[in-house]
Each structure stands twice: as structure tokens, then as C-alpha cells.
Design a protein around this motif. Structure first.
Motif, short mmCIF file in Angstrom:
data_model
loop_
_atom_site.label_atom_id
_atom_site.label_comp_id
_atom_site.label_asym_id
_atom_site.label_seq_id
_atom_site.Cartn_x
_atom_site.Cartn_y
_atom_site.Cartn_z
N SER A 1 0.83 -1.21 0.00
CA SER A 1 0.00 0.00 0.00
C SER A 1 0.86 1.25 0.00
O SER A 1 0.54 2.25 -0.65
N LEU A 2 1.96 1.20 0.74
CA LEU A 2 2.89 2.33 0.76
C LEU A 2 3.50 2.55 -0.62
O LEU A 2 3.56 3.69 -1.10
N LYS A 3 3.92 1.48 -1.25
CA LYS A 3 4.54 1.58 -2.58
C LYS A 3 3.55 2.05 -3.63
O LYS A 3 3.93 2.70 -4.61
N ALA A 4 2.27 1.73 -3.42
CA ALA A 4 1.22 2.11 -4.38
C ALA A 4 0.69 3.53 -4.12
O ALA A 4 -0.16 4.01 -4.87
N GLY A 5 1.17 4.18 -3.07
CA GLY A 5 0.74 5.54 -2.77
C GLY A 5 -0.61 5.62 -2.07
O GLY A 5 -1.20 6.70 -2.00
N LYS A 6 -1.09 4.51 -1.52
CA LYS A 6 -2.38 4.52 -0.83
C LYS A 6 -2.25 5.02 0.61
O LYS A 6 -3.22 5.46 1.21
N ILE A 7 -1.05 4.92 1.17
CA ILE A 7 -0.74 5.48 2.48
C ILE A 7 0.59 6.22 2.37
O ILE A 7 1.36 5.99 1.44
N ASP A 8 0.85 7.08 3.35
CA ASP A 8 2.08 7.88 3.32
C ASP A 8 3.16 7.32 4.24
O ASP A 8 4.35 7.51 4.00
N VAL A 9 2.73 6.66 5.31
CA VAL A 9 3.68 6.15 6.30
C VAL A 9 3.09 4.93 6.99
O VAL A 9 1.87 4.82 7.16
N ILE A 10 3.95 4.00 7.36
CA ILE A 10 3.55 2.83 8.15
C ILE A 10 3.98 3.06 9.59
O ILE A 10 5.16 3.30 9.85
#
Length: 246
Positions: free
Chosen positions: A81-90
Motif C-alpha cells: 500500500s505504501l509503494k502504491a501511494g495509498k498510504i504515506d507512512v507505516i
């Protein structure tokens, strides 16, 4: 006179509006990805996602003039999701391993934990030296899965749900579990039929993850905020709040 008063009113209103618009513009959103099954780091209470990680990122975001949006999803889907731009930070109790560093950039560590090895209470056939051929339940995509796969001859049984891994142990579908110690202790409070038979210290600590090569400046700012929170006592307050003090 009325015209002068009207012009002054409009001028003051305009300045106020500009200030509000600027504040709104300067306030940015940080989409925070996590898996809310890791009490006390992140879990659900009265329908809300709460926990140490949530309070920590909210405290940092406030100081950096960010709003946060919490996005709860499966742990193994966080990096995709991070790599896909769906979230900004884990921010999900993620350990900063060398393998993960190939695809994400981590902040400084904010917590160092241990790994607990758990079995059904009284099952003396499961020991640190008898794990060959045994089924070991782990959370899919976790550092515990990595640890389990290093055990010679062990049969690794990954699951997308940490709750299901516990059910598998209780039902005899797996012989042992590997879990983060703080998380394990929380679950063991409600599952007294589980017991610890071994523990190992993590080589790496938990950190926040950003997409690789895209957020160097923000990571630097977050590291500075982490340092500040540890110096001003707020970090210790959060540790105490969630009973994480060692």
C-alpha cells in the motif's frame, strides 16, 4: 463614515480569511497505515483505533502541522500500500530489518522489543531444541515469520490474522507461536492456556516506514521530533500510559 467602516470591516475580514486559508493550506495530511490488532501498539476500542503508535504519530504530526488519517489494513499489505501511494507512512510496530530497507526508508527506532516463543500450557514436547518438524504459527509478513523460517526443519504456518494464529494454537493446528513480547503478553491475559517457553532479543527496533527515496526531509523532521519527545518526557508518558516501560 459608513463607507469607511465598511471598508475597514472588509479589510479585517479579508486579512482573517487569508490567515485561515494559509493555515488550511499549511496543514497537510499524513495517511497512516497500520494493522489494529497489536495491543498496546494499535488496537480498536469503542470503534476507534487507539494505542501507543497512534498517540506517538499524532503527537509528532501535531508538532509538524500535519493532520493524520488512520488506515487500518492487513499487516502484509502495508508495504504494498505504501509503494502504491495509498498510504504515506507505516506506523504499525514494524521492525526495521535489512530486507525491508530494500523497499522502504525507516525513521530512527522508537521501540525495541523481544520475540516470545509460545506453546499450549503443559505441552513439554515443544521446546527450543525440539522445533524441527513442528508447526509454528506466525503473522504473515512479520519479523516473526522471518525468524520462524530460520529454524531448521520447522513448518511455518503464516496467517493474515494474529487472532487466527492464536486460535490455531488452541485448536492444535500449530504447535507453537512466535510473537512480539508486548503483544503476546496482552493476548495471554485473555488466553491463560498459553505459556512462554523461549524468548529472543530483536536485533532491530520498531520504526516508521516511508516509500524509499521520497521523504528524506520528513524523516529527518520526525527523527528530530522523536528525540524531542524523549527529552521532554512525553515519550516516557506514553510508555507509562500503555505499560511499555521495561
Amino acid at each position: 463614515m459608513k463607507k469607511v467602516f465598511l471598508m475597514l470591516t472588509l479589510l479585517v475580514f479579508g486579512l482573517t480569511s487569508c490567515g485561515e486559508n494559509k493555515a488550511a493550506k499549511d496543514s497537510k495530511k499524513l495517511r497512516v497505515g497500520l494493522n489494529a490488532v497489536f495491543a498496546p501498539f494499535e488496537y480498536k476500542e469503542n470503534g476507534q483505533v487507539v494505542g501507543f503508535d497512534v498517540d506517538l504519530i499524532n503527537e509528532i504530526a501535531k508538532d509538524l502541522n500535519y493532520e493524520t488519517e488512520i488506515i487500518d489494513q492487513s499487516f502484509d499489505g502495508l508495504i504494498p500500500s505504501l509503494k502504491a501511494g495509498k498510504i504515506d507512512v507505516i506506523v504499525s510496530g514494524m521492525t526495521a530489518t535489512d530486507d525491508r530497507r530494500k523497499s522502504v526508508d525507516f525513521t530512527d527506532d522508537y521501540f525495541v522489543s523481544k520475540q516470545l516463543y509460545i506453546r499450549k500450557k503443559g505441552n513439554s514436547s515443544v521446546t527450543p531444541s525440539t522445533l524441527k518438524g513442528k508447526k509454528i504459527g506466525v503473522l504473515l509478513g512479520s519479523i516473526q515469520e522471518i525468524a520462524a523460517r530460520k529454524i531448521n526443519g520447522a513448518v511455518v504456518v503464516p496467517n493474515k490474522s494474529i487472532v487466527n494464529t492464536i486460535l490455531d494454537l488452541k485448536m492444535g493446528k500449530v504447535d507453537a507461536l512466535i510473537m512480539d513480547n508486548v503483544v503476546a503478553i496482552e493476548y495471554m491475559k485473555k488466553n491463560p492456556e498459553m505459556e512462554i517457553f523461549d524468548e529472543k532479543v530483536d536485533n532491530d527496533g520498531m520504526a516508521m516506514a516511508f516509500d524509499k527515496g521520497k521523504n528524506a526531509e520528513l524523516i529527518q523532521k520526525i527523527n528530530a521530533e522523536l528525540k524531542k519527545l524523549k527529552e521532554n518526557g512525553k515519550y516516557d508518558e506514553l510508555l507509562k500510559k500503555y505499560d511499555l516501560r521495561k
